[in-house]
Design an enzyme around this catalytic site. Structure first.
Site, PDB file in Angstrom:
ATOM      1  N   LYS A   1       2.278   7.854   3.688  1.00  0.00           N
ATOM      2  CA  LYS A   1       2.101   6.419   3.913  1.00  0.00           C
ATOM      3  C   LYS A   1       1.673   6.100   5.339  1.00  0.00           C
ATOM      4  O   LYS A   1       1.912   4.993   5.828  1.00  0.00           O
ATOM      5  CB  LYS A   1       3.399   5.671   3.596  1.00  0.00           C
ATOM      6  CG  LYS A   1       3.697   5.560   2.110  1.00  0.00           C
ATOM      7  CD  LYS A   1       4.842   4.599   1.877  1.00  0.00           C
ATOM      8  CE  LYS A   1       5.126   4.407   0.405  1.00  0.00           C
ATOM      9  NZ  LYS A   1       6.178   3.418   0.145  1.00  0.00           N
TER      10      LYS A   1
ATOM     11  N   PRO B   1       0.833  -1.208   0.000  1.00  0.00           N
ATOM     12  CA  PRO B   1       0.000   0.000   0.000  1.00  0.00           C
ATOM     13  C   PRO B   1       0.865   1.255   0.000  1.00  0.00           C
ATOM     14  O   PRO B   1       1.797   1.393   0.784  1.00  0.00           O
ATOM     15  CB  PRO B   1      -0.809  -0.133   1.294  1.00  0.00           C
ATOM     16  CG  PRO B   1      -0.778  -1.580   1.629  1.00  0.00           C
ATOM     17  CD  PRO B   1       0.542  -2.088   1.142  1.00  0.00           C
ATOM     18  N   GLU B   2       0.537   2.181  -0.905  1.00  0.00           N
ATOM     19  CA  GLU B   2       1.258   3.440  -0.995  1.00  0.00           C
ATOM     20  C   GLU B   2       0.318   4.582  -0.618  1.00  0.00           C
ATOM     21  O   GLU B   2      -0.786   4.342  -0.119  1.00  0.00           O
ATOM     22  CB  GLU B   2       1.838   3.591  -2.401  1.00  0.00           C
ATOM     23  CG  GLU B   2       2.786   2.443  -2.770  1.00  0.00           C
ATOM     24  CD  GLU B   2       3.382   2.552  -4.157  1.00  0.00           C
ATOM     25  OE1 GLU B   2       3.332   3.656  -4.739  1.00  0.00           O
ATOM     26  OE2 GLU B   2       3.888   1.542  -4.666  1.00  0.00           O
TER      27      GLU B   2
ATOM     28  N   ASN C   1       6.692   1.928  -5.262  1.00  0.00           N
ATOM     29  CA  ASN C   1       7.227   1.291  -6.469  1.00  0.00           C
ATOM     30  C   ASN C   1       6.403   1.568  -7.722  1.00  0.00           C
ATOM     31  O   ASN C   1       6.929   1.966  -8.753  1.00  0.00           O
ATOM     32  CB  ASN C   1       7.348  -0.217  -6.251  1.00  0.00           C
ATOM     33  CG  ASN C   1       8.512  -0.575  -5.348  1.00  0.00           C
ATOM     34  OD1 ASN C   1       9.546   0.066  -5.378  1.00  0.00           O
ATOM     35  ND2 ASN C   1       8.325  -1.601  -4.528  1.00  0.00           N
TER      36      ASN C   1
END
Length: 341
Positions: A54, A2-3, A176
Site C-alpha cells: 500500500k 486505494p489498496e 476491504n
C-alpha cells in the site's frame, strides 16, 4: 480506499504519463496540506515510480548537466482514503492537488499532481518503505507466504480471519474489498479464527509424484487463501491495465487527455432536448390528435392556450358556453362563419 492493486496501477500511470517528459523548477505544495515540504529544485529532472503493498515510491532524478548539481530524491506516498496522481495542464490544475511537479519549457507546461480530496494521504522524505510492513502480496509472494506461516503464533492470528487479513505486517496490500472477495471465493466464514484457517495450509504439501505442470494446475483449480491473496490483486491489476490500454487505443492522446481521472465534458443540448424544454410550459394534452375540421369543433376539444389566472379561466369557460349555444341554435353554420367565435 486505494489498496495494493490501485497503488500498482498508480505507479504504472506515473511511469507511462511521465515517459519522455522533463520536469524543472521547485516542487510546489499546497498551503492547506499538513504534509512536509519537499526541498527539491532542479532545472531538469525526470520522474519514475514503483509500488510495494500500500505504498508508492516516487523518484526525482536530475538529468546530466542540470543545475544545481544534486542527488536524486525519493518520496514515499500512502494514499489514505482518496489519494491519486493526475497529469494536468498547469493552468487547469485539478481541485485538491496538494503536491505538484511542473514540466520544464519549451512546450505546454504540465503538472504531475498528487490529488487527495480527504487529505488522509501522506508522503515522507527519504524513500524508505515504512518499517513493519510485510512483503508485498503482489511482487513478493514467496516471502509473503513464508512470513505468514512462520509467524502463526503471533497474537493477531487469535482474531477472526476477517480482521487478520487487514494487518499490514503480514498482508501488505490487502484491504476491504480484496478481503471480502478472497473469503467469498473460498466460502470461509469471516469470523473463523485466523490460526485455524492458516494452520491447515502449513500442513498441506503437494504430492511428490505430481509433475510441475500438474502442481501448477492443481493450484489454479484449488487455490488456498494465501494464493488468492496474490492472484486476486493480480487480476485487478491486469483488468486495470487493460482498461487503460482500451481507452488510449486509436489516436495519440494530448496533454489534456492524459489525466488519470479527467472531469466529464458537458454536452450541448440536442434539438430534441430543446424541443422538450420548450414544451414544458404548455398544458398537457389529454386527447388524441384530431383531423382537421371546423374551428368550432377544435375549440371544443382543445382549450385555447392562455396565461395563468382566474380571469382568463372565466373567459375560457364563458367562451365555451357561447360556442355550444351557437352550435345548438345554428347546426348548419359553415366553418368560415364559426371562426369568429
Amino acid at each position: 480506499m486505494p489498496e495494493g492493486p490501485e497503488l500498482h496501477l498508480a505507479s504504472h500511470f506515473v511511469n507511462e504519463a511521465c515517459r519522455g517528459l522533463v520536469f524543472g523548477g521547485a516542487v510546489e505544495k499546497s498551503p492547506v496540506s499538513r504534509n512536509p515540504e519537499v526541498p527539491f529544485e532542479s532545472s531538469a529532472y525526470c520522474i519514475s515510480a514503483s509500488a510495494r503493498g500500500k505504498e508508492l515510491r516516487l523518484t526525482l532524478s536530475p538529468l546530466p548537466g542540470a543545475q544545481p548539481s544534486r542527488e536524486a530524491m525519493a518520496l514515499i506516498f500512502r494514499f489514505g482514503m482518496s489519494g491519486s496522481f493526475q497529469l494536468a495542464p498547469s493552468n487547469a490544475l485539478p481541485p485538491h492537488a496538494h503536491l505538484r511537479f511542473y514540466t520544464a519549457p519549451p512546450g505546454p507546461r504540465l503538472a504531475l499532481c498528487f490529488v487527495d480530496i480527504r487529505r488522509f494521504g501522506h508522503w515522507d522524505l527519504g524513500g524508505k518503505w515504512q518499517p513493519g510492513r510485510g512483503p508485498c502480496v503482489l511482487l513478493e509472494y514467496e516471502q509473503f507466504r513464508e512470513n505468514v506461516l512462520r509467524n502463526l503464533e503471533d497474537k493477531v492470528f487469535d482474531r477472526p480471519i476477517c480482521e487478520a487479513l487487514l494487518d499490514q505486517r503480514f498482508f501488505n496490500g490487502i484491504g476491504n474489498y480484496l478481503r471480502a472477495e478472497i473469503l467469498y471465493r473460498l466460502k470461509i466464514p469471516p469470523f473463523e479464527k485466523a490460526r485455524t484457517v492458516l494452520e491447515a495450509l502449513k500442513q498441506h504439501r503437494p504430492s511428490p509424484e505430481l509433475t510441475l505442470s500438474q502442481k501448477i494446475k492443481a493450484k489454479l483449480q484449488n487455490p488456498d487463501l494465501l494464493e488468492l491473496c496474490h492472484s486476486v490483486p493480480k487480476e485487478v491489476v491486469q483488468l486495470g491495465v487493460k482498461s487503460r490500454k482500451k481507452k488510449s487505443k486509436g489516436s495519440q492522446p494530448g496533454p489534456e487527455d492524459r489525466m488519470e481521472d479527467p472531469p466529464p465534458q458537458s454536452k450541448a443540448p440536442s434539438r430534441a432536448q430543446k424541443a422538450r424544454r420548450g414544451r414544458r410550459g404548455l398544458p398537457k394534452q389529454t386527447t388524441a390528435h384530431q383531423p382537421e375540421g371546423t374551428s368550432l369543433q377544435q375549440d371544443q376539444k382543445v382549450p385555447p392556450v392562455t396565461g395563468k389566472g382566474k380571469k382568463t379561466g372565466r373567459r375560457a369557460n364563458s367562451g365555451r358556453c357561447r360556442l355550444q349555444k351557437i352550435k345548438s341554435d345554428t347546426p348548419s353554420l359553415e366553418p368560415e362563419r364559426t371562426s369568429a367565435s
